[in-house]
Design a protein around this motif. Structure first.
Motif, short mmCIF file in Angstrom:
data_model
loop_
_atom_site.label_atom_id
_atom_site.label_comp_id
_atom_site.label_asym_id
_atom_site.label_seq_id
_atom_site.Cartn_x
_atom_site.Cartn_y
_atom_site.Cartn_z
N VAL A 26 44.77 1.41 -70.37
CA VAL A 26 44.85 1.85 -68.99
C VAL A 26 46.25 2.36 -68.70
CG1 VAL A 26 44.71 1.08 -66.59
CG2 VAL A 26 43.01 0.31 -68.25
N SER A 27 47.27 1.66 -69.23
CA SER A 27 48.66 2.07 -69.03
C SER A 27 48.90 3.43 -69.66
CB SER A 27 49.59 1.02 -69.62
OG SER A 27 50.92 1.45 -69.49
N GLN A 28 48.39 3.66 -70.84
CA GLN A 28 48.54 4.94 -71.53
C GLN A 28 47.88 6.05 -70.71
OE1 GLN A 28 50.32 5.37 -74.27
NE2 GLN A 28 49.55 7.15 -75.34
N GLU A 29 46.70 5.77 -70.19
CA GLU A 29 46.00 6.76 -69.36
C GLU A 29 46.78 7.05 -68.08
OE1 GLU A 29 42.04 5.31 -68.82
OE2 GLU A 29 41.58 5.46 -70.95
N ALA A 30 47.37 6.02 -67.50
CA ALA A 30 48.18 6.21 -66.29
C ALA A 30 49.40 7.07 -66.59
CB ALA A 30 48.61 4.86 -65.71
N GLU A 31 50.05 6.82 -67.72
CA GLU A 31 51.22 7.62 -68.11
C GLU A 31 50.81 9.07 -68.39
OE1 GLU A 31 54.52 6.54 -68.02
OE2 GLU A 31 53.49 4.90 -67.01
N GLN A 32 49.66 9.27 -69.01
CA GLN A 32 49.19 10.63 -69.25
C GLN A 32 48.91 11.34 -67.93
OE1 GLN A 32 45.92 10.17 -72.00
NE2 GLN A 32 47.29 10.34 -73.77
N GLY A 33 48.38 10.62 -66.96
CA GLY A 33 48.15 11.18 -65.63
C GLY A 33 49.46 11.60 -64.97
N LYS A 34 50.49 10.79 -65.12
CA LYS A 34 51.80 11.12 -64.55
C LYS A 34 52.38 12.37 -65.22
CE LYS A 34 53.05 6.35 -63.42
NZ LYS A 34 53.96 5.25 -63.74
N LEU A 35 52.20 12.46 -66.52
CA LEU A 35 52.72 13.63 -67.25
C LEU A 35 51.95 14.90 -66.87
CD1 LEU A 35 53.34 11.94 -70.68
CD2 LEU A 35 55.10 12.97 -69.21
N THR A 36 50.64 14.79 -66.74
CA THR A 36 49.84 15.94 -66.32
C THR A 36 50.26 16.39 -64.93
OG1 THR A 36 47.98 15.22 -67.68
CG2 THR A 36 47.49 16.78 -65.91
N TYR A 37 50.51 15.45 -64.06
CA TYR A 37 50.99 15.77 -62.71
C TYR A 37 52.34 16.49 -62.79
CZ TYR A 37 52.54 15.17 -57.89
OH TYR A 37 52.99 15.39 -56.62
N LEU A 38 53.24 16.02 -63.65
CA LEU A 38 54.55 16.64 -63.81
C LEU A 38 54.43 18.07 -64.34
CD1 LEU A 38 57.64 16.32 -63.71
CD2 LEU A 38 57.51 15.39 -66.02
N ILE A 39 53.54 18.28 -65.30
CA ILE A 39 53.31 19.63 -65.83
C ILE A 39 52.77 20.54 -64.74
CG2 ILE A 39 51.95 21.00 -67.47
CD1 ILE A 39 52.08 18.43 -69.31
N LYS A 103 47.48 19.02 -74.65
CA LYS A 103 47.54 17.85 -75.53
C LYS A 103 48.79 17.08 -75.16
CE LYS A 103 45.49 20.31 -79.41
NZ LYS A 103 45.73 20.80 -80.77
N LEU A 104 48.66 15.77 -74.97
CA LEU A 104 49.79 14.92 -74.61
C LEU A 104 49.99 13.83 -75.64
CD1 LEU A 104 49.09 14.40 -70.80
CD2 LEU A 104 51.02 15.64 -71.79
N SER A 105 51.24 13.50 -75.93
CA SER A 105 51.58 12.39 -76.80
C SER A 105 52.71 11.61 -76.15
CB SER A 105 52.03 12.89 -78.18
OG SER A 105 51.00 13.61 -78.81
N ILE A 106 52.63 10.28 -76.25
CA ILE A 106 53.64 9.41 -75.65
C ILE A 106 54.09 8.40 -76.69
CG2 ILE A 106 54.13 7.74 -73.82
CD1 ILE A 106 51.76 9.02 -72.26
N ASP A 107 55.40 8.20 -76.78
CA ASP A 107 55.97 7.17 -77.65
C ASP A 107 57.10 6.49 -76.88
OD1 ASP A 107 56.66 5.52 -79.72
OD2 ASP A 107 57.66 7.07 -80.89
N GLY A 108 56.76 5.42 -76.20
CA GLY A 108 57.77 4.71 -75.42
C GLY A 108 58.26 5.54 -74.26
#
Length: 160
Positions: A26-39, A103-108
């Motif tokens: 869920v946290s990863q999905e939330a972070e991806q949502g924040k990044l998509t919003y930023l883009i 495509k999104l990738s997150i590492d820390g």
């Protein structure tokens, strides 16, 4: 310069391990949502030539950069004033940048995106302008826990 090299190194190293992780939490999905919003806010900053938005979404650190067909911009103020306001604001009367195939990738505290884009615009003289290409963006999570843009690299666009 060390931080910039570290960001790039972490992004490349993390690509090697993307396939090793399980399904996103869920946290990863939330972070991806924040990044998509930023883009999406980045795209809005280009379409509206909104320098206030540029100030909010880009890092203000010394190592930021934008690499594209129009040139190399290596500071926050160059990106804001010369690229967004200068190039996009003076060359085009209308702008419509869109993204596809995100495509999104997150590492820390480091993340990156890849996508294709289409840019439909009207030059100041009324001439239509249509390009498309690929883009990579690198993000960093600041001390306040918010994601900010650190680097954008755009491939040579192709004419539609």
């Amino acid at each position: 310069m060390k931080v910039y090299c570290y960001i790039c190194l972490m992004a490349v190293a993390s690509l090697l391990f993307v396939g090793c992780s399980g399904k996103g939490s869920v946290s990863q999905e939330a972070e991806q949502g924040k990044l998509t919003y930023l883009i999406d806010r980045y795209i809005e900053s280009i379409n509206r030539c909104d320098t206030a938005l540029v100030n909010r979404i880009w890092s203000h650190e010394d190592y930021v950069s934008f690499i594209g067909p129009s040139g190399y911009y290596s500071t926050h103020s160059e990106i804001r004033d010369s690229l967004v306001l200068g190039l996009f604001g003076t060359a085009f009367s209308k702008r419509n940048l869109r993204k596809d195939n995100l495509k999104l990738s997150i590492d820390g505290n480091i993340a990156w995106s890849e996508f294709t884009w289409v840019f439909d615009a009207v030059r100041m003289d009324g001439t239509p302008h249509h390009t498309k290409g690929r883009e990579t963006q690198i993000f960093q999570k600041g001390e306040n826990g918010e994601w900010v843009l650190s680097l954008i690299h755009i491939s040579e666009p192709t004419r539609l």
